[in-house]
Motif scaffolding. Structure first.
Motif, short mmCIF file in Angstrom:
data_model
loop_
_atom_site.label_atom_id
_atom_site.label_comp_id
_atom_site.label_asym_id
_atom_site.label_seq_id
_atom_site.Cartn_x
_atom_site.Cartn_y
_atom_site.Cartn_z
N TYR A 1 0.83 -1.21 0.00
CA TYR A 1 0.00 0.00 0.00
C TYR A 1 0.87 1.26 0.00
CZ TYR A 1 -4.46 -2.44 0.75
OH TYR A 1 -5.58 -3.22 0.61
N PRO A 2 1.75 1.45 0.99
CA PRO A 2 2.56 2.67 0.99
C PRO A 2 3.60 2.71 -0.12
CG PRO A 2 3.20 1.23 2.80
CD PRO A 2 1.94 0.66 2.23
N LEU A 3 4.11 1.53 -0.50
CA LEU A 3 5.17 1.49 -1.51
C LEU A 3 4.63 1.85 -2.90
CD1 LEU A 3 8.18 0.84 -1.83
CD2 LEU A 3 7.55 -1.52 -2.29
N ALA A 4 3.41 1.41 -3.20
CA ALA A 4 2.84 1.66 -4.53
C ALA A 4 2.31 3.07 -4.69
CB ALA A 4 1.70 0.66 -4.80
N LEU A 5 1.99 3.72 -3.58
CA LEU A 5 1.32 5.03 -3.63
C LEU A 5 2.06 6.07 -4.48
CD1 LEU A 5 -0.51 6.75 -0.74
CD2 LEU A 5 1.23 8.04 -1.96
N PRO A 6 3.36 6.32 -4.26
CA PRO A 6 4.03 7.37 -5.05
C PRO A 6 4.12 7.05 -6.54
CG PRO A 6 5.29 6.81 -3.07
CD PRO A 6 4.26 5.74 -3.24
N TRP A 7 4.25 5.76 -6.86
CA TRP A 7 4.35 5.37 -8.27
C TRP A 7 3.02 5.56 -8.98
CZ3 TRP A 7 9.14 4.05 -10.10
CH2 TRP A 7 10.11 3.78 -9.14
N ILE A 8 1.95 5.14 -8.33
CA ILE A 8 0.61 5.34 -8.91
C ILE A 8 0.30 6.83 -9.00
CG2 ILE A 8 -1.86 4.96 -8.58
CD1 ILE A 8 -1.13 2.36 -7.11
N GLY A 9 0.63 7.58 -7.93
CA GLY A 9 0.36 9.02 -7.90
C GLY A 9 1.06 9.76 -9.03
N PHE A 10 2.31 9.41 -9.28
CA PHE A 10 3.04 10.09 -10.36
C PHE A 10 2.45 9.72 -11.72
CE2 PHE A 10 6.43 11.08 -13.31
CZ PHE A 10 6.95 12.27 -12.79
N GLY A 11 2.06 8.45 -11.87
CA GLY A 11 1.44 8.01 -13.12
C GLY A 11 0.14 8.75 -13.39
N LEU B 1 4.55 14.50 -7.25
CA LEU B 1 5.43 14.11 -6.15
C LEU B 1 4.98 14.79 -4.88
CD1 LEU B 1 8.86 14.41 -8.01
CD2 LEU B 1 7.72 12.29 -7.34
N GLY B 2 4.67 14.02 -3.85
CA GLY B 2 4.18 14.58 -2.59
C GLY B 2 5.30 14.85 -1.60
N ASN B 3 5.04 15.80 -0.70
CA ASN B 3 6.01 16.14 0.34
C ASN B 3 5.84 15.16 1.50
OD1 ASN B 3 7.71 17.54 2.14
ND2 ASN B 3 7.20 19.47 1.16
N THR B 4 6.23 13.91 1.24
CA THR B 4 5.97 12.82 2.18
C THR B 4 6.94 12.76 3.34
OG1 THR B 4 7.19 11.37 0.67
CG2 THR B 4 4.79 11.38 0.48
N SER B 5 7.98 13.59 3.32
CA SER B 5 8.94 13.57 4.44
C SER B 5 8.96 14.88 5.21
CB SER B 5 10.35 13.23 3.93
OG SER B 5 10.78 14.18 2.96
N PHE B 6 9.38 15.99 4.59
CA PHE B 6 9.58 17.25 5.29
C PHE B 6 8.30 17.73 5.98
CE2 PHE B 6 12.37 17.91 1.37
CZ PHE B 6 13.33 17.06 1.88
N VAL B 7 7.19 17.63 5.26
CA VAL B 7 5.89 17.97 5.84
C VAL B 7 5.20 16.72 6.35
CG1 VAL B 7 3.62 18.97 5.38
CG2 VAL B 7 5.65 20.00 4.35
N ASP C 1 8.05 7.34 1.65
CA ASP C 1 9.00 8.35 1.22
C ASP C 1 10.27 7.78 0.58
OD1 ASP C 1 9.83 11.29 1.27
OD2 ASP C 1 11.50 10.34 2.32
N GLN C 2 10.99 6.90 1.29
CA GLN C 2 12.32 6.50 0.85
C GLN C 2 12.32 5.60 -0.39
OE1 GLN C 2 15.45 7.64 1.94
NE2 GLN C 2 14.08 9.23 2.69
N PRO C 3 11.77 4.35 -0.32
CA PRO C 3 11.74 3.54 -1.55
C PRO C 3 10.62 3.95 -2.50
CG PRO C 3 10.77 2.31 0.24
CD PRO C 3 11.25 3.61 0.84
N GLY C 4 9.76 4.89 -2.06
CA GLY C 4 8.65 5.35 -2.88
C GLY C 4 8.90 6.69 -3.52
N THR C 5 8.49 7.77 -2.84
CA THR C 5 8.60 9.12 -3.41
C THR C 5 10.02 9.46 -3.83
OG1 THR C 5 6.78 9.82 -1.98
CG2 THR C 5 8.08 11.55 -3.01
N PHE C 6 10.98 9.12 -2.98
CA PHE C 6 12.38 9.46 -3.24
C PHE C 6 12.87 8.82 -4.54
CE2 PHE C 6 16.94 8.85 -2.81
CZ PHE C 6 17.37 10.09 -2.37
N VAL C 7 12.56 7.53 -4.72
CA VAL C 7 13.03 6.82 -5.92
C VAL C 7 12.26 7.28 -7.15
CG1 VAL C 7 13.35 4.56 -6.98
CG2 VAL C 7 13.71 4.84 -4.53
#
Length: 303
Positions: free
Chosen positions: A59-69, A98-104, A125-131
């Motif tokens: 769930y958390p790992l797929a979120l940034p990839w789907i969101g960017f797509g 790309l979401g501000n999943t770390s700083f905010v 954030d790390q293996p997701g948004t960052f990558v």
């Protein structure tokens, strides 16, 4: 609370430094390079070797990839249909994708869900948004900056992109269950901690709010997609369609509602993808997101 205060203070400092004659006019460029070449790689080398990967993290790992797509599909087709310049399309894809999943995200998740919630936020954030930023974000920036999808150039830029290099090293160390010595970890942690203040000061230096700017209509659409449409899609997908339950799912939905990623905006700015708009997406999106995230939190609790 301290991290939230830091966000606003650094933005205000960046805005104030615009008026200082002693500060270089393009000083933000040096700050951006420091983030990309030093702070972000340090952050990856500190966190990536420590992450435990399992099927429960989909769930958390797929979120940034789907969101960017989703962002790519949304802004590419709208932009092409309305005849937008390629740099504008690229800017909105990156900053809204790309979401501000770390700083905010980290301080908000910690405040709402505690340390257990923070563990999920790190996976987002790390293996997701960052990558995603270091791969798909960089590919998008390269293509839309020049309008030329040269495969060799794109691959070269990814392989030589310092945060991506650091991620690969960290991932290999994760696979072999090794980590740096405590001394190196302390150094990487301290260098990585500079990302938030330096990036926000850089954004503040570039942020110019012009009420007559042509960017406002694009800003409204970009923030509508990032703060409202994206979390609505993930709420429907994760909670309704897939029937997901529990802390991990709730944290993932809240992370999808975060403001645009600071380093994503810096990436867009470095490639000339509407730097003023990218700064506005972050500078206005961050304070606005505190209100919209609160709404999504209440929706999740009511569901």
């Amino acid at each position: 609370m301290d991290n939230i205060l830091l966000i606003f203070l650094c933005l205000i400092m960046g805005l104030g430094m615009q008026r200082l004659a002693a500060f270089p006019k393009n000083g933000h460029l040096a700050l951006n390079q420091f983030i990309i070449y030093v702070a972000l790689p340090a952050l990856a080398l500190f966190y990536i070797p420590k992450i435990s990967i399992s099927s429960n993290l989909l769930y958390p790992l797929a979120l940034p990839w789907i969101g960017f797509g989703l962002s790519f599909l949304f802004f590419y087709f709208i932009g092409k249909r309305l005849g937008w310049p390629k740099r504008l399309i690229g800017c909105l894809i990156i900053t809204a994708g790309l979401g501000n999943t770390s700083f905010v995200g980290f301080p908000i998740i910690q405040a709402l869900y505690g340390e257990e919630g923070l563990k999920t936020a790190i996976i987002v954030d790390q293996p997701g948004t960052f990558v995603v930023m270091a791969t798909l974000g960089l590919i998008t920036a390269t293509i839309f900056a020049k309008g030329d999808a040269n495969p060799k150039q794109i691959v070269s830029k990814i392989l030589l992109f310092p945060p991506f290099v650091a991620f690969v090293i960290g991932f290999i160390m994760n696979v072999f269950k090794v980590d740096f010595s405590d001394h190196f970890q302390n150094v990487f942690q301290k260098l990585g901690a500079t990302v938030t203040p330096v990036a926000l000061v850089s954004v503040g230096l570039q942020l110019k709010i012009d009420k007559r700017s042509q960017h406002w209509k694009f800003l409204r659409l970009g923030l509508l997609f990032k703060l409202i449409i994206t979390p609505a899609i993930f709420f429907l997908l994760y909670k309704i369609i897939l029937g997901g339950k529990g802390l991990m799912v709730d944290v993932s939905v809240i992370e999808s509602a975060m403001a645009p990623m600071i380093t994503g905006a810096i990436l867009a700015s470095n490639y000339g993808l509407k730097p003023k708009l990218s700064s506005m997406m972050v500078g206005i999106g961050i304070p606005l997101s505190f209100a919209t995230v609160a709404v999504w939190y209440f929706i999740l609790n009511a569901f």
